[in-house]
Design a protein around this motif. Sequence first.
Motif, PDB file in Angstrom:
ATOM      1  N   ALA A 205       0.814  -1.148  -0.076  1.00 20.07           N
ATOM      2  CA  ALA A 205      -0.089   0.025  -0.079  1.00 20.07           C
ATOM      3  C   ALA A 205       0.918   1.231   0.207  1.00 20.07           C
ATOM      4  CB  ALA A 205      -1.027  -0.085   1.250  1.00 20.07           C
ATOM      5  N   PRO A 206       0.536   2.189  -0.595  1.00 15.56           N
ATOM      6  CA  PRO A 206       1.364   3.509  -0.691  1.00 15.56           C
ATOM      7  C   PRO A 206       1.536   4.049   0.579  1.00 15.56           C
ATOM      8  CG  PRO A 206      -0.446   3.703  -2.609  1.00 15.56           C
ATOM      9  CD  PRO A 206      -0.473   2.378  -1.755  1.00 15.56           C
ATOM     10  N   PRO A 207       2.447   4.717   1.042  1.00 18.94           N
ATOM     11  CA  PRO A 207       2.628   5.018   2.362  1.00 18.94           C
ATOM     12  C   PRO A 207       1.369   6.137   3.350  1.00 18.94           C
ATOM     13  CG  PRO A 207       4.752   5.292   1.271  1.00 18.94           C
ATOM     14  CD  PRO A 207       3.764   4.833   0.515  1.00 18.94           C
ATOM     15  N   LEU A 208       0.986   7.045   2.331  1.00 15.21           N
ATOM     16  CA  LEU A 208       0.025   8.064   2.748  1.00 15.21           C
ATOM     17  C   LEU A 208      -1.240   7.347   2.863  1.00 15.21           C
ATOM     18  CD1 LEU A 208       0.993  11.335   0.798  1.00 15.21           C
ATOM     19  CD2 LEU A 208       1.686  10.439   3.225  1.00 15.21           C
ATOM     20  N   ALA A 209      -1.709   6.506   1.979  1.00 12.31           N
ATOM     21  CA  ALA A 209      -2.767   5.708   1.977  1.00 12.31           C
ATOM     22  C   ALA A 209      -2.883   4.617   3.234  1.00 12.31           C
ATOM     23  CB  ALA A 209      -3.170   5.007   0.651  1.00 12.31           C
ATOM     24  N   ALA A 210      -1.666   4.275   3.564  1.00 16.17           N
ATOM     25  CA  ALA A 210      -1.513   3.105   4.890  1.00 16.17           C
ATOM     26  C   ALA A 210      -1.707   4.101   6.021  1.00 16.17           C
ATOM     27  CB  ALA A 210      -0.349   2.349   4.570  1.00 16.17           C
ATOM     28  N   PHE A 211      -1.240   5.391   5.931  1.00 20.36           N
ATOM     29  CA  PHE A 211      -1.124   6.252   7.225  1.00 20.36           C
ATOM     30  C   PHE A 211      -2.876   6.539   7.459  1.00 20.36           C
ATOM     31  CE2 PHE A 211      -2.079  10.392   8.834  1.00 20.36           C
ATOM     32  CZ  PHE A 211      -1.241  10.427  10.161  1.00 20.36           C
ATOM     33  N   PHE A 212      -3.623   6.745   6.373  1.00 22.59           N
ATOM     34  CA  PHE A 212      -5.099   7.128   6.656  1.00 22.59           C
ATOM     35  C   PHE A 212      -5.869   5.911   7.093  1.00 22.59           C
ATOM     36  CE2 PHE A 212      -3.577  11.215   4.523  1.00 22.59           C
ATOM     37  CZ  PHE A 212      -4.129  11.832   5.591  1.00 22.59           C
ATOM     38  N   TYR A 213      -5.576   4.730   6.581  1.00 23.77           N
ATOM     39  CA  TYR A 213      -6.410   3.472   6.518  1.00 23.77           C
ATOM     40  C   TYR A 213      -6.020   2.754   7.622  1.00 23.77           C
ATOM     41  CZ  TYR A 213      -8.973   4.499   2.035  1.00 23.77           C
ATOM     42  OH  TYR A 213      -9.659   4.805   1.243  1.00 23.77           O
ATOM     43  N   SER A 214      -4.894   2.971   8.514  1.00 23.21           N
ATOM     44  CA  SER A 214      -4.658   2.344   9.500  1.00 23.21           C
ATOM     45  C   SER A 214      -4.654   3.103  10.858  1.00 23.21           C
ATOM     46  CB  SER A 214      -3.090   1.815   9.174  1.00 23.21           C
ATOM     47  OG  SER A 214      -2.205   2.760   9.341  1.00 23.21           O
ATOM     48  N   LEU A 215      -3.702   4.234  11.057  1.00 24.46           N
ATOM     49  CA  LEU A 215      -3.757   5.073  12.080  1.00 24.46           C
ATOM     50  C   LEU A 215      -4.970   5.526  12.548  1.00 24.46           C
ATOM     51  CD1 LEU A 215      -0.086   6.183  12.139  1.00 24.46           C
ATOM     52  CD2 LEU A 215      -0.914   4.285  13.111  1.00 24.46           C
ATOM     53  N   ILE A 216      -5.589   6.251  11.492  1.00 21.44           N
ATOM     54  CA  ILE A 216      -6.731   7.235  11.714  1.00 21.44           C
ATOM     55  C   ILE A 216      -7.805   6.498  12.501  1.00 21.44           C
ATOM     56  CG2 ILE A 216      -8.386   8.930  10.807  1.00 21.44           C
ATOM     57  CD1 ILE A 216      -5.733  10.020  11.001  1.00 21.44           C
ATOM     58  N   PRO A 217      -8.331   5.410  11.855  1.00 18.81           N
ATOM     59  CA  PRO A 217      -9.325   4.516  12.434  1.00 18.81           C
ATOM     60  C   PRO A 217      -9.184   3.979  13.823  1.00 18.81           C
ATOM     61  CG  PRO A 217      -9.140   3.770  10.320  1.00 18.81           C
ATOM     62  CD  PRO A 217      -7.877   4.657  10.486  1.00 18.81           C
ATOM     63  N   GLN A 218      -7.834   3.764  14.108  1.00 17.04           N
ATOM     64  CA  GLN A 218      -7.494   3.103  15.430  1.00 17.04           C
ATOM     65  C   GLN A 218      -7.778   4.273  16.426  1.00 17.04           C
ATOM     66  OE1 GLN A 218      -3.995  -0.046  15.741  1.00 17.04           O
ATOM     67  NE2 GLN A 218      -3.491   0.928  13.764  1.00 17.04           N
TER      68      GLN A 218
END
Length: 575
Positions: A205-218
Amino acid sequence: MTRGSTVTELSLSRPSARPIRRPSPWNGRNGVLAVALLLVGWSLVRAGLLEGELVNAGGWVLALRFGRAALQPDLTPDLLSLTLHSTLITLAYAVCGTALSLAIGVVGGILSSEVWWQTVRASQGEGGLVAGGAPWLVVRSLLSVPRAIHEAIWGLIFINIFGLDPVSGILALGIPFGAITAKVFSEILDETPRGALQALRAGGAPPLAAFFYSLIPQAFADLLSYTFYRFECAIRSATILGLIGAGGLGYQILLSLQSLRYEQMWTFLYALILLCGLTDLWSARLRWRLSLSRPLAVCKVTDGEATAGPNDRLFRSSLWLALGLTLFSFWFIGARWELLWAPRSGQLFREMVATMFPPRLELAFWRELTVSAVDTLAMSILASAVAGVGGMLLAFPAAGAAWLGGGAEDAVGWMVRPVAWFTRGLLLLTRSIAEPIWALLAMFVLFPGLLPGAVGLGLYNLGILGRLNAEVVENLDERPTRAIQAQGASRLQAFLYAVWPRALPRFVGYALYRWEVCIRATVVVGLVGAGGLGRLLQEQLVRFDYHSVSATLLVFFLLTGLVDLGSAWARRLLR
């Protein structure tokens, strides 16, 4: 086995004859306690406790009249209509200020988080623009400036630029609260587990997409929880802004107090308490439904009822309510946003900045600043001591039977519950009324000076610390208490050996945190005549003496930094 080997084995198996030494009483924790007692004693002397009269005997008549008026609030139709209108004004300011602070906090929180810039560096490669640097430190440093100035001071500054328009109050709430929210949001993101982020990155996954789809929901539940807390703070701060001309409940409370119409004042106070109480209930209910200990994407069903997830009915209803309340508030408040780019506003802003530099440098003026800074420090120490000790004592009755051990809820719940509800109501009352209002009430029986300011700050922070400490007690693991009681210990022994030692470090940590908050809030009680840097700052702003304002703010920044360092030193020794 030879004789020599036997002697060797016996000597190896013999226990050491050295006596066990008791730990020295001169350790870090006792040192912090000694310093705290010395500071409290010095502050009492500084407040004039050993000099002259502190109590105004004639003020007790007014104090008794004020207390009796609580049982006879003015409920006439005209005043109730005014109360409703004032409540809507206070609520609208709080909602608009929270919306602005949330916008600043989301952007600033992401940009000031270390994990965000690490993700950006990963997307650009090690040779990217941010490689090798620490840009989050730069953003955090920039945000520390608006965070250090109290919203009341921001309000006075914006009033001098935009006049008594609602835009002044919204900006006064949104800018400092936005900086505070950004700091907390960045810490939440940095402390969020990064396993999901690393898994998505490993999957391509692209880094920025991974950031928004992993850290933000948690982190969403924690972010939402703090947003509600900031909204509660905005309601109380909107009341403070009412004292300097923004209208609403604070303005009406001040008018009633000055005209000695205490029955009317209690009507406005009850409306403010009800508003804060409803916000607390909404926040607690929503946080419970969202199950803060679980990721938002996980929906667990307990007893046939969903307790988490974005599809929860209460969650969706809260989103629609928040959106409707925000739109209504911006429409109801009627702020003239064109003032932000009006030529006259820009001219007044440039004139104010030009007159602030260089700061005033006269030696006599700096001596006065030093005396006021010392008074401000003493006021914050006394307020923190009152709130810290009171918050510890009231935490246990407010927590109900949570600290009494297994089976206590069934055995003594009929006695504990009324005490818990009464204590929680008392804490709600103390934290619903803003610091300057408490300070004004304290001046009924106390002469103007440091003491009424310390009482006002102490009572307000008592309500906050009591609530936080009660939650600490409620969240304690009951197994140690049950275990020690199973061995025959009494409830008092179980409390002293299983509850108090585990709760005390958190109590002290919260008290030190509120000390940092108190040093900033001393400005507010100074605005109503309690002394310190706040009184000087008000006089300078009224005279448009911006050379003196910049010097006073500089001293305030230095004092705030000193308190932050002292608090960090104490927390480090207490670990």
